[in-house]
Write an enzyme that holds these catalytic residues in place. Sequence first.
Site, PDB file in Angstrom:
ATOM      1  N   LYS A 178       0.837  -1.200   0.000  1.00 20.12           N
ATOM      2  CA  LYS A 178       0.000   0.000   0.000  1.00 20.12           C
ATOM      3  C   LYS A 178       0.871   1.249   0.000  1.00 20.12           C
ATOM      4  O   LYS A 178       0.601   2.211  -0.717  1.00 20.12           O
ATOM      5  CB  LYS A 178      -0.945  -0.018   1.213  1.00 20.12           C
ATOM      6  CG  LYS A 178      -2.101  -1.001   1.021  1.00 20.12           C
ATOM      7  CD  LYS A 178      -2.889  -1.301   2.287  1.00 20.12           C
ATOM      8  CE  LYS A 178      -3.890  -2.421   2.018  1.00 20.12           C
ATOM      9  NZ  LYS A 178      -4.593  -2.899   3.211  1.00 20.12           N
ATOM     10  N   GLN A 221      -4.911  -1.839   9.349  1.00 16.32           N
ATOM     11  CA  GLN A 221      -4.861  -3.169   8.722  1.00 16.32           C
ATOM     12  C   GLN A 221      -5.504  -4.214   9.621  1.00 16.32           C
ATOM     13  O   GLN A 221      -5.193  -4.305  10.812  1.00 16.32           O
ATOM     14  CB  GLN A 221      -3.398  -3.533   8.412  1.00 16.32           C
ATOM     15  CG  GLN A 221      -3.216  -4.822   7.641  1.00 16.32           C
ATOM     16  CD  GLN A 221      -3.801  -4.764   6.226  1.00 16.32           C
ATOM     17  OE1 GLN A 221      -3.819  -3.712   5.574  1.00 16.32           O
ATOM     18  NE2 GLN A 221      -4.307  -5.883   5.736  1.00 16.32           N
ATOM     19  N   ASP A 274     -11.443   2.812   3.888  1.00 17.85           N
ATOM     20  CA  ASP A 274     -11.779   1.384   3.771  1.00 17.85           C
ATOM     21  C   ASP A 274     -13.287   1.191   3.592  1.00 17.85           C
ATOM     22  O   ASP A 274     -13.731   0.106   3.196  1.00 17.85           O
ATOM     23  CB  ASP A 274     -11.373   0.653   5.066  1.00 17.85           C
ATOM     24  CG  ASP A 274     -10.089  -0.140   4.923  1.00 17.85           C
ATOM     25  OD1 ASP A 274      -9.804  -0.617   3.798  1.00 17.85           O
ATOM     26  OD2 ASP A 274      -9.382  -0.296   5.928  1.00 17.85           O
TER      27      ASP A 274
HETATM   28  N1  GUN Z   1      -7.438  -6.963   5.707  1.00 20.18           N
HETATM   29  C1  GUN Z   1      -7.825  -7.665   4.614  1.00 20.18           C
HETATM   30  N2  GUN Z   1      -8.425  -6.838   3.722  1.00 20.18           N
HETATM   31  C2  GUN Z   1      -8.415  -5.610   4.258  1.00 20.18           C
HETATM   32  C3  GUN Z   1      -8.868  -4.348   3.802  1.00 20.18           C
HETATM   33  O1  GUN Z   1      -9.447  -4.174   2.728  1.00 20.18           O
HETATM   34  N3  GUN Z   1      -8.640  -3.296   4.656  1.00 20.18           N
HETATM   35  C4  GUN Z   1      -8.047  -3.450   5.857  1.00 20.18           C
HETATM   36  N4  GUN Z   1      -7.903  -2.371   6.617  1.00 20.18           N
HETATM   37  N5  GUN Z   1      -7.603  -4.609   6.308  1.00 20.18           N
HETATM   38  C5  GUN Z   1      -7.793  -5.677   5.497  1.00 20.18           C
END
Ligand code: GUN
Length: 282
Positions: A52, A96, A119
């Site tokens: 990311k 995350q 998100d």
């Molecule tokens: N863990 C797995 N997919 C995601 C996501 O799209 N966002 C976040 N914050 N954590 C994740």
Amino acid sequence: MTRIIDGKAIARKIREELRGEVQRLGEKGLVPGLAVVLVGDDPASAVYVRNKGKACAEAGIRSFQHTLSAKTTQKELLSLISRLNNDPSVHGILVQMPLPDHLDGHAVVEAISPEKDVDGFHPFNVGRLAIGRPTFEPCTPAGVMRLLDTTGASLAGKDAVVVGRSNIVGKPMALMLLQKNATVTVCHSKTRNLPEKVASADIVVASIGKPGFVKGDWIKPGAIVIDVGINRTEKGLTGDVEFETASKKASWITPVPGGVGPMTIAMLLSNTVEAARRKGTA
Ligand code: GUN
């Protein structure tokens, strides 16, 4: 004839377009910023977070990485979120998931300011999605909608079957397909006659997390098949759909890797740029 939906190429194009948009915002003195919070040392999460950060840099988005120890307390994490909520250089906040067991992920998500919730996990944004109001859409299902768009198929009146009902993918996916006037069925581990349900679908979205769970002979000839699964197996990364057999039936199908996966980050960047744009015009 089956056609492969090339998520990697589609995501690359979106990221290039975003880079142009970030440049235009930069000329007006606005640099989008994304804060990414990682708690603990789950190796897969560390890879996602690193990717990311890299994607942000490539798009010209400023990224702020906060790596916290696995022993971080709820109070410490909430205090960081509060600081990020109040930091004008941060337009998007991502924590995350999953968090270590002793932390309350729901409370953490609810502490994020909804206008920075790139998100799309905050109940405020989930609620707006449910009633069809503009919102931050969760990145993975938003990426699936973009992929469906590229097939040129109209979704209105089509039968869509979503396999999986997670808060991150299945549920928001169903809402987004419904918003486009598809007739949506959500299947899960307690669903009876799953093969028949899948066989009735013009569009199948598989998000269960079990390699090869959806069999090719369940697929209706001409259906569009979107595979959200990313399963690490001895043979490498594989999806939730039995690709070899399904690809003989489908009109369009996503590969794993190179289908939905690359779209998630592209949509995260897109939401971050949108969050910055909204602030810039506020
Ligand atoms: N863990 C797995 N997919 C995601 C996501 O799209 N966002 C976040 N914050 N954590 C994740």
